[in-house]
Design a protein around this motif. Structure first.
Motif, PDB file in Angstrom:
ATOM      1  N   TYR A  53       3.445  41.496  68.480  1.00  0.00           N
ATOM      2  CA  TYR A  53       2.714  42.691  68.055  1.00  0.00           C
ATOM      3  C   TYR A  53       3.536  43.543  67.079  1.00  0.00           C
ATOM      4  CZ  TYR A  53       0.011  41.189  72.084  1.00  0.00           C
ATOM      5  OH  TYR A  53      -0.712  40.414  72.981  1.00  0.00           O
ATOM      6  N   PHE A  54       4.312  42.858  66.259  1.00  0.00           N
ATOM      7  CA  PHE A  54       5.095  43.489  65.183  1.00  0.00           C
ATOM      8  C   PHE A  54       6.101  44.512  65.703  1.00  0.00           C
ATOM      9  CE2 PHE A  54       0.904  42.398  63.340  1.00  0.00           C
ATOM     10  CZ  PHE A  54       1.310  41.459  62.401  1.00  0.00           C
ATOM     11  N   ARG A  55       6.594  44.331  66.910  1.00  0.00           N
ATOM     12  CA  ARG A  55       7.596  45.256  67.447  1.00  0.00           C
ATOM     13  C   ARG A  55       8.986  44.867  66.948  1.00  0.00           C
ATOM     14  NH1 ARG A  55       5.756  48.751  71.190  1.00  0.00           N
ATOM     15  NH2 ARG A  55       3.649  48.389  71.988  1.00  0.00           N
ATOM     16  N   LEU A  56       9.851  45.851  66.857  1.00  0.00           N
ATOM     17  CA  LEU A  56      11.189  45.639  66.319  1.00  0.00           C
ATOM     18  C   LEU A  56      12.079  44.901  67.318  1.00  0.00           C
ATOM     19  CD1 LEU A  56      13.157  46.308  63.970  1.00  0.00           C
ATOM     20  CD2 LEU A  56      13.786  48.372  65.249  1.00  0.00           C
ATOM     21  N   ASP A  57      12.694  43.821  66.856  1.00  0.00           N
ATOM     22  CA  ASP A  57      13.660  43.066  67.646  1.00  0.00           C
ATOM     23  C   ASP A  57      15.053  43.442  67.131  1.00  0.00           C
ATOM     24  OD1 ASP A  57      15.551  40.930  68.339  1.00  0.00           O
ATOM     25  OD2 ASP A  57      13.818  39.818  69.057  1.00  0.00           O
ATOM     26  N   ILE A  58      15.837  44.128  67.961  1.00  0.00           N
ATOM     27  CA  ILE A  58      17.140  44.639  67.529  1.00  0.00           C
ATOM     28  C   ILE A  58      18.095  43.511  67.154  1.00  0.00           C
ATOM     29  CG2 ILE A  58      19.170  45.965  68.219  1.00  0.00           C
ATOM     30  CD1 ILE A  58      16.717  47.650  67.719  1.00  0.00           C
ATOM     31  N   VAL A  59      18.073  42.422  67.903  1.00  0.00           N
ATOM     32  CA  VAL A  59      18.970  41.297  67.624  1.00  0.00           C
ATOM     33  C   VAL A  59      18.674  40.717  66.245  1.00  0.00           C
ATOM     34  CG1 VAL A  59      19.681  38.981  68.335  1.00  0.00           C
ATOM     35  CG2 VAL A  59      19.292  40.755  70.065  1.00  0.00           C
TER      36      VAL A  59
ATOM     37  N   TRP B 157       9.710  53.317  69.239  1.00  0.00           N
ATOM     38  CA  TRP B 157      10.858  52.642  69.831  1.00  0.00           C
ATOM     39  C   TRP B 157      11.310  53.329  71.111  1.00  0.00           C
ATOM     40  CZ3 TRP B 157      15.241  53.305  65.617  1.00  0.00           C
ATOM     41  CH2 TRP B 157      15.507  54.653  65.421  1.00  0.00           C
ATOM     42  N   THR B 158      11.874  52.528  71.993  1.00  0.00           N
ATOM     43  CA  THR B 158      12.351  53.036  73.270  1.00  0.00           C
ATOM     44  C   THR B 158      13.700  53.723  73.085  1.00  0.00           C
ATOM     45  OG1 THR B 158      13.496  50.969  73.758  1.00  0.00           O
ATOM     46  CG2 THR B 158      11.193  51.154  74.470  1.00  0.00           C
ATOM     47  N   ASP B 159      14.121  54.470  74.105  1.00  0.00           N
ATOM     48  CA  ASP B 159      15.439  55.108  74.061  1.00  0.00           C
ATOM     49  C   ASP B 159      16.537  54.063  73.924  1.00  0.00           C
ATOM     50  OD1 ASP B 159      14.334  57.620  74.300  1.00  0.00           O
ATOM     51  OD2 ASP B 159      14.588  57.720  76.475  1.00  0.00           O
ATOM     52  N   GLU B 160      16.334  52.904  74.572  1.00  0.00           N
ATOM     53  CA  GLU B 160      17.334  51.833  74.507  1.00  0.00           C
ATOM     54  C   GLU B 160      17.474  51.296  73.085  1.00  0.00           C
ATOM     55  OE1 GLU B 160      16.037  52.481  78.513  1.00  0.00           O
ATOM     56  OE2 GLU B 160      14.872  51.983  76.715  1.00  0.00           O
ATOM     57  N   LYS B 161      16.350  51.114  72.417  1.00  0.00           N
ATOM     58  CA  LYS B 161      16.407  50.598  71.052  1.00  0.00           C
ATOM     59  C   LYS B 161      16.988  51.648  70.099  1.00  0.00           C
ATOM     60  CE  LYS B 161      12.872  47.008  71.189  1.00  0.00           C
ATOM     61  NZ  LYS B 161      11.631  46.476  70.569  1.00  0.00           N
TER      62      LYS B 161
ATOM     63  N   GLU C 141      11.521  65.184  72.199  1.00  0.00           N
ATOM     64  CA  GLU C 141      12.491  64.512  73.061  1.00  0.00           C
ATOM     65  C   GLU C 141      12.850  63.135  72.518  1.00  0.00           C
ATOM     66  OE1 GLU C 141      10.894  64.419  77.017  1.00  0.00           O
ATOM     67  OE2 GLU C 141      10.264  66.519  76.917  1.00  0.00           O
ATOM     68  N   ARG C 142      11.926  62.515  71.804  1.00  0.00           N
ATOM     69  CA  ARG C 142      12.160  61.177  71.255  1.00  0.00           C
ATOM     70  C   ARG C 142      12.832  61.220  69.884  1.00  0.00           C
ATOM     71  NH1 ARG C 142       8.835  56.917  73.256  1.00  0.00           N
ATOM     72  NH2 ARG C 142       7.457  57.536  74.967  1.00  0.00           N
ATOM     73  N   SER C 143      12.935  62.386  69.297  1.00  0.00           N
ATOM     74  CA  SER C 143      13.400  62.533  67.914  1.00  0.00           C
ATOM     75  C   SER C 143      14.892  62.239  67.748  1.00  0.00           C
ATOM     76  CB  SER C 143      13.105  63.950  67.424  1.00  0.00           C
ATOM     77  OG  SER C 143      13.626  64.152  66.134  1.00  0.00           O
ATOM     78  N   CYS C 144      15.238  61.826  66.527  1.00  0.00           N
ATOM     79  CA  CYS C 144      16.637  61.608  66.144  1.00  0.00           C
ATOM     80  C   CYS C 144      17.195  62.798  65.360  1.00  0.00           C
ATOM     81  CB  CYS C 144      16.755  60.349  65.292  1.00  0.00           C
ATOM     82  SG  CYS C 144      16.509  58.806  66.191  1.00  0.00           S
ATOM     83  N   CYS C 145      16.453  63.909  65.305  1.00  0.00           N
ATOM     84  CA  CYS C 145      16.877  65.045  64.485  1.00  0.00           C
ATOM     85  C   CYS C 145      18.252  65.582  64.886  1.00  0.00           C
ATOM     86  CB  CYS C 145      15.837  66.169  64.569  1.00  0.00           C
ATOM     87  SG  CYS C 145      14.367  65.871  63.565  1.00  0.00           S
ATOM     88  N   SER C 146      18.498  65.732  66.186  1.00  0.00           N
ATOM     89  CA  SER C 146      19.788  66.266  66.620  1.00  0.00           C
ATOM     90  C   SER C 146      20.927  65.332  66.233  1.00  0.00           C
ATOM     91  CB  SER C 146      19.786  66.506  68.135  1.00  0.00           C
ATOM     92  OG  SER C 146      19.535  65.299  68.839  1.00  0.00           O
ATOM     93  N   LEU C 147      20.671  64.018  66.282  1.00  0.00           N
ATOM     94  CA  LEU C 147      21.677  63.047  65.848  1.00  0.00           C
ATOM     95  C   LEU C 147      21.930  63.166  64.355  1.00  0.00           C
ATOM     96  CD1 LEU C 147      20.607  59.807  67.775  1.00  0.00           C
ATOM     97  CD2 LEU C 147      22.798  60.997  67.991  1.00  0.00           C
ATOM     98  N   ALA C 148      20.854  63.282  63.602  1.00  0.00           N
ATOM     99  CA  ALA C 148      20.959  63.355  62.145  1.00  0.00           C
ATOM    100  C   ALA C 148      21.745  64.575  61.692  1.00  0.00           C
ATOM    101  CB  ALA C 148      19.568  63.362  61.527  1.00  0.00           C
ATOM    102  N   ALA C 149      21.574  65.696  62.391  1.00  0.00           N
ATOM    103  CA  ALA C 149      22.257  66.926  62.005  1.00  0.00           C
ATOM    104  C   ALA C 149      23.773  66.810  62.157  1.00  0.00           C
ATOM    105  CB  ALA C 149      21.744  68.089  62.842  1.00  0.00           C
TER     106      ALA C 149
END
Length: 374
Positions: free
Chosen positions: A137-143, A170-174, A204-212
């Motif tokens: 279903y076109f989901r991202l495979d990290i490997v 994407w999940t928190d793990e991915k 809560e799912r955002s990467c904004c805090s990481l990006a800053a």
């Protein structure tokens, strides 16, 4: 050159109601636009009032610092103001980010937003596609993503979550795995969160805090989809303050017009609009998926966003045929043949209210009957 490659060269986009209406605004009311992923609630009354109240102020230059808008964005995105750069839509800021990181080879998911490819080519870089598995279903495979990154010697990547045109998040793990790979391989990553506001827990799912805080991660944020203001053009880039400062220093100082700024402030403050969207979207999306799945040969995919990708290849009609026939009935849908991975087998539908979905389904039923498919 194959047709889908020719189409990719023009980087088409949904939402071209002007061509469908013959360029006349008066004819727009009869068109049901399901090709652009815009909030079905339409323009917020609060935003409209802000635009009307400020219309006389366009005799002045807009605030080059976007002070009130940046302040409102900082509160909404939960990052410091120095980490935010407002722009004339997310695509405008996509170009600025690519220019800033000077990426030569950029890994991009396929299917994926065509403007990623356009922007990379415009900056003299090479877009490296990674084919998402249709069986998954076109989901991202990290490997597979890491392998492609290393095999192709990419120095940057773009990821979209919720993913356009599929709708997975994407999940928190991915997310954590991607962050680790960014640090491990010293690459730049842009996370496109243009549709994240449609999720109640989007912040809560955002990467904004990481990006800053992180020099190699940036986030692309759009206000046009969730707040239904694509005609104004408004977006933001969230990144390390040094990158933001450099971008602002070297660009047009008045890139965000005054009405866009006041509209953005009003939109972010309209919490009732946010709440109503979160309450209604799941029901309207599930209704669309349910109704599409009842049509013979149509297989909609699950989605967390405000759009649904559907496999229509088993109907016996190409996506181009479907698009043209629905257009003749005043309905615009996204022909996905411009995504090489999807070919002539998929259509994407924006989620609207139940009456719009019923009109779509009735139109598709009529077409199937005419073609002897029902």
């Amino acid at each position: 050159m194959r047709q889908n490659e020719l189409n990719r060269k023009s980087f088409p986009h949904g939402g071209d109601v002007w061509s469908a209406s013959g360029g006349s605004g008066k004819a727009l009311e009869g068109i049901l636009d399901l090709s652009a992923n815009i909030n079905f609630l339409g323009l917020s009354a609060r935003v409209k009032a802000a635009i009307v109240e400020n219309i006389d102020h366009i005799v002045h230059y807009p605030d080059p610092k976007c002070s009130q808008l940046i302040s409102a964005l900082a509160r909404h995105l939960q990052v410091e103001e120095e980490a935010i750069c407002a722009g004339n839509g997310a695509v405008d800021l996509l170009d600025h980010w690519l220019r800033q990181v000077q990426a030569k080879r950029v890994l991009i998911c396929d299917p994926g937003f065509g403007q990623y490819f356009r922007a990379v080519h415009a900056q003299g870089g090479q877009a490296v596609p990674i084919q998402l598995d249709e069986q998954e279903y076109f989901r991202l495979d990290i490997v597979q993503w890491e392998k492609r990154l290393l095999d192709e010697k990419c120095d940057a990547a773009i990821i979209c979550s919720p993913h356009n045109p599929v709708g997975w998040v994407w999940t928190d793990e991915k997310k954590e795995a991607i962050v680790n790979l960014v640090e491990k391989h010293h690459i730049h990553v842009l996370v496109d969160e243009s549709f994240l506001d449609f999720l109640p827990d989007g912040r809560e799912r955002s990467c904004c805090s990481l990006a800053a805080k992180h020099r190699q991660i940036a986030v692309l944020y759009s206000l046009t989809k969730f707040f239904a203001i694509p005609g104004i053009r408004l977006g933001a880039l969230i990144a390390h303050r040094d990158m933001i400062k450099d971008i602002i220093t070297h660009r047009d100082p008045w890139v965000v017009n005054h009405l866009a700024q006041v509209a953005g402030v009003a939109a972010l403050a309209d919490l009732d609009y946010h709440k109503r969207t979160w309450e209604r979207l799941p029901k309207e999306r599930e209704f669309l998926i349910e109704q599409l799945s009842r049509l013979p040969g149509v297989r909609p995919l699950t989605s967390a966003a405000n759009f649904v990708l559907a496999h229509t290849g088993d109907t016996g009609l190409s996506s181009t045929t479907w698009t043209e026939k629905l257009r003749h009935q005043g309905i615009l849908v996204r022909n996905c043949n411009t995504f090489p991975a999807l070919g002539e087998r998929y259509l994407r539908f924006a989620v609207r209210d139940s009456s719009a979905t019923e009109r779509l389904i009735q139109a598709m039923q009529v077409i199937m009957k005419e073609e002897g498919l029902a």
